[in-house]
Motif scaffolding. Sequence first.
Motif, mmCIF file in Angstrom:
data_model
loop_
_atom_site.group_PDB
_atom_site.id
_atom_site.type_symbol
_atom_site.label_atom_id
_atom_site.label_comp_id
_atom_site.label_asym_id
_atom_site.label_seq_id
_atom_site.Cartn_x
_atom_site.Cartn_y
_atom_site.Cartn_z
ATOM 1 N N UNK A 209 11.610 10.540 -2.156
ATOM 2 C CA UNK A 209 10.559 10.944 -1.242
ATOM 3 C C UNK A 209 9.530 9.879 -0.914
ATOM 4 N N UNK A 210 9.576 8.704 -1.565
ATOM 5 C CA UNK A 210 8.521 7.731 -1.317
ATOM 6 C C UNK A 210 9.091 6.401 -0.822
ATOM 7 N N UNK A 211 8.388 5.784 0.117
ATOM 8 C CA UNK A 211 8.708 4.433 0.547
ATOM 9 C C UNK A 211 7.473 3.568 0.346
ATOM 10 N N UNK A 212 7.633 2.403 -0.284
ATOM 11 C CA UNK A 212 6.514 1.471 -0.445
ATOM 12 C C UNK A 212 6.983 0.104 0.054
ATOM 13 N N UNK A 213 6.141 -0.564 0.838
ATOM 14 C CA UNK A 213 6.576 -1.785 1.536
ATOM 15 C C UNK A 213 5.475 -2.841 1.503
ATOM 16 N N UNK A 214 5.866 -4.099 1.262
ATOM 17 C CA UNK A 214 4.924 -5.213 1.432
ATOM 18 C C UNK A 214 5.574 -6.280 2.299
ATOM 19 N N UNK A 215 4.776 -6.863 3.186
ATOM 20 C CA UNK A 215 5.257 -7.972 4.021
ATOM 21 C C UNK A 215 4.505 -9.229 3.586
ATOM 22 N N UNK A 216 5.246 -10.279 3.303
ATOM 23 C CA UNK A 216 4.647 -11.528 2.807
ATOM 24 C C UNK A 216 5.004 -12.708 3.709
#
Lengths: 158, 386
Positions: free
Chosen positions: B377-384
């Motif tokens: 149920x969860x999406x976590x995203x980082x853009x570097x």
Amino acid sequence: MPVFEKLSQSSQARHWNDSIPLEYHYTAGVAGEEFRRELRDNGRFLAAKCSKCKSTYVPARLFCPQCFIEMKDMFPINNPGYVQSFTAVDRSRDGSKAEHPTIVALVRFESAKGGIIHRLQVDRSDQVVLGMRVHPLLKDKFSRTGALDDILAFKPLE
Amino acid sequence: MRRRVAIIGAGMTLFRRRMLETGKELSFEAAKMALDAAGLTLKDIESVVEGSAPDAFDGVHMKGEYLIDGSGGIGKPYQRVYVGGGTGVFTPVAGWWNVASGLYDTCLCVAEEKMSPLHPHPQYAFWSIFDQILERPLGTTLLWIFSLEMRRYMHKYGIKEEEIAEVAVKNKGNAVDHPCAQLGAKITVDDVMRSEPICSPVKRLDVSPPSDGAAAVILASEKVAKKLTDQPVWLDGVGWTLDSTHWTNRDLAYPEYVEKAAKMAYKMAGIKNPRKEIDIAEPYDPFDYKELHHLEGLQLAGKGEAPKLAIEGVSQRDGDMPVCPSGGLLGVGNPIAAAGMMKVCECFWQLRGEAGKRQVKKDAHTAVAQAWGDLMQVGTVTVMRS
């Protein structure tokens, strides 16, 4: 200590055994009680419909999570279910090899959100097709308690 | 006003089935390595975020507080964050709040998981995540619902098991070059196909292993980062979204919550065409099909088209968009929260050209790391960016 000198043989790590004795008594909730009663008394699945977005949820719930209002319109569904997806479970829950794979399906109902996960009564997984119609096989009325095991399995419609 | 945030150091421990080190010790090692890499000591750190998944793994029911010593959090503003398997990437997201908000100039982010204390198997912790009335009485396990999801994904787009197996081959192969990896191996599609069926269509080699481990990064404000390093890696976009625990509601063939999280992060980073602008992707791959699922959610492949990336070489380490050059969870291991943070560390090392044998061929400037979890149920995203 540099990363490469770490202990990597787990048998070399000493350990101490302990357990945390906890027991829980769960309630089914307001809508859950209604669902259980309908299953026990009439052998049907209770759904709830949102008066705003018109979504129908199976099993019935107290509120629509999207519109955030109570759903007062609850009714049993009459349509058969269909197999949304399935799996053949080759290992029992404790990790040991199962003698026979258990076929488990997610069963959904036309025009309804949600669904019920349960065993599928078939001999082999190659007899299952996604979308096939199924109906519940229930315990007889007098042995039902309103629990999930009132449903013995889902069975393909002939 | 929002401030720009940089990653200036990263560290991680070995990932292994059972480590001698306690959770505190694992946290300490990863945190110390990240501090050393950034040229800082704990005195330079203003706030600390610790990420760790269910308390049930370590068997200490206030894990954030328990781990504080090893995370360097004593006497500092300290938070423990938790969104199941999404925790590892959520930890630097929470660190980003600390720095971008202007509250602190430096933040140490540590993700730890010690799964091995739980017996007879760490999977037992997941029994209690299911609905207590409607699902648990059946003996539902996580493997069941992953299998349902994998089959749905295959059915909807006409994808074969062999195509999915290419991901396991790629990632386990990449992990051979990772010094911390638990399960690096040169295997073939045939090996995956012939591996033991667990919960069809999921087979033994489609799955990542449970592990112990920790990983950490140091975040700094632009002003501090520029003083400390010539090679800051900018944390230019963060995103997270959760869906309901009613997983039975969802389209099992496509992770909408990942799409929403990705779009939030891309918008913040000013990314308009992810497939063209992202050089390296580290999507969450606890199962081989999940890498594909998540690449689609991340808008890096069309729906049902992600399998082509590995087969045509695009996602290989020498390809146009390397995916999981670290070796991923399938190869490096899956100590839940630490595994997601490992992906952020990998992007940091890749963008600085410090990934050694794992360094991708292409000149990479932008990377995305993503994790996923809780009850699907969860999406976590980082853009570097470098």
